[in-house]
Enzyme design. Structure first.
Site, PDB file in Angstrom:
ATOM      1  N   ASP A 181       0.872  -1.182   0.000  1.00 63.49           N
ATOM      2  CA  ASP A 181       0.000   0.000   0.000  1.00 63.49           C
ATOM      3  C   ASP A 181       0.908   1.232   0.000  1.00 63.49           C
ATOM      4  OD1 ASP A 181      -1.605  -2.205   0.899  1.00 63.49           O
ATOM      5  OD2 ASP A 181      -3.047  -0.816   1.780  1.00 63.49           O
ATOM      6  N   LYS A 218      -7.146   3.205  -3.000  1.00 59.73           N
ATOM      7  CA  LYS A 218      -7.521   3.239  -1.581  1.00 59.73           C
ATOM      8  C   LYS A 218      -7.816   4.668  -1.155  1.00 59.73           C
ATOM      9  CE  LYS A 218      -5.242   2.140   2.848  1.00 59.73           C
ATOM     10  NZ  LYS A 218      -4.038   1.503   3.444  1.00 59.73           N
ATOM     11  N   LYS A 266     -10.408   0.008  -2.092  1.00 59.68           N
ATOM     12  CA  LYS A 266     -10.264  -0.254  -0.658  1.00 59.68           C
ATOM     13  C   LYS A 266     -10.654   1.001   0.113  1.00 59.68           C
ATOM     14  CE  LYS A 266      -6.833  -1.195   2.968  1.00 59.68           C
ATOM     15  NZ  LYS A 266      -5.457  -1.659   3.277  1.00 59.68           N
TER      16      LYS A 266
END
Length: 240
Positions: A94, A158, A187
């Site tokens: 991430d 995300k 996400k």
């Protein structure tokens, strides 16, 4: 669509990104993730090797946060840290986009960064997630980032780090999903602490949830199912 408790647990990235997390804290995080069938542990990069060792025989993934939480490191640094995390056992990455470049509308720099990090992850069969940090972005900037992602195709985009002034919102999840369609998953992370918020994010289009409250959420959902004498929860997508 109907989800069992295990299905829902497997959508959660169990998170401890506190700068003062001890080895004992990280060990507990991994034990909990394994016990509750969470998808991943989300940890700072320096904790990668420890988590990989602790989860060696588990199905739980190890997710390293790169250039976290500000995104203000160079591409060379992000690539080095990504490779280092992978070498130490991360199977998910991430990373935070360069928000200064976004604000300067340096879209070629943003795209080049995304392309190279995603390519490195893809070479190593590692899942890639691009953190936007939407609380600092305009609607147009979110759309532009999502359009770039739609072309490059990381595994996920995300919403947030959880360290900004606000976290995931239903509106942002819908906007991101509408822009990327089925090309990229979404996400949601940041401020998701109860079952209602969790289910709302899934209904809005998220297919992975980052939270430090996963145990409380799954416990609450289990109690609901018990009270309703059923084994699954139905989630209906909200209108775009």
């Amino acid at each position: 669509m109907n989800y069992s408790i295990t299905d829902l647990s497997n959508l959660i990235d169990h998170t401890n990104l506190h700068p003062d997390a001890t080895a004992q804290d990280i060990q507990l995080l991994c034990q909990q993730a394994n016990q509750y069938h969470f998808k991943m542990v989300a940890i700072n990069q320096s904790q990668t090797a420890l988590c990989a060792k602790l989860l060696n025989t588990s199905k739980v993934h190890v997710g390293a946060a790169i250039s976290f939480p500000l995104g203000q490191t160079t591409l060379a640094s992000k690539l080095f840290d990504t490779q280092d995390a992978i070498a130490n056992g991360a199977d998910e990455i991430d990373y935070v986009v360069n928000l200064t470049a976004v604000k300067n509308q340096q879209w070629s720099l943003v795209a080049d960064e995304m392309q190279k990090i995603v390519f490195l992850c893809r070479q190593n069969n590692v899942i890639s997630k691009v953190i936007f940090e939407n609380c600092y972005l305009t609607t147009n900037e979110i759309i532009k980032l999502a359009e770039i992602a739609k072309e490059i195709k990381p595994d996920f985009i995300k919403t947030s780090t959880g360290f900004g002034p606000s976290g995931a919102t239903i509106e942002d999840v819908k906007l991101m999903k509408k822009t990327v369609g089925n090309s990229v998953a979404v996400k949601a992370a940041g401020g998701i602490r109860n079952a209602n918020d969790f289910l709302a994010m899934l209904a809005a289009g998220a297919t992975r949830i980052g939270t430090s409250a996963g145990i409380a959420i799954i416990t609450e959902l289990t109690q609901r199912l018990t009270a309703q004498n059923t084994t699954t929860i139905s989630i209906t997508p909200t209108k775009k």
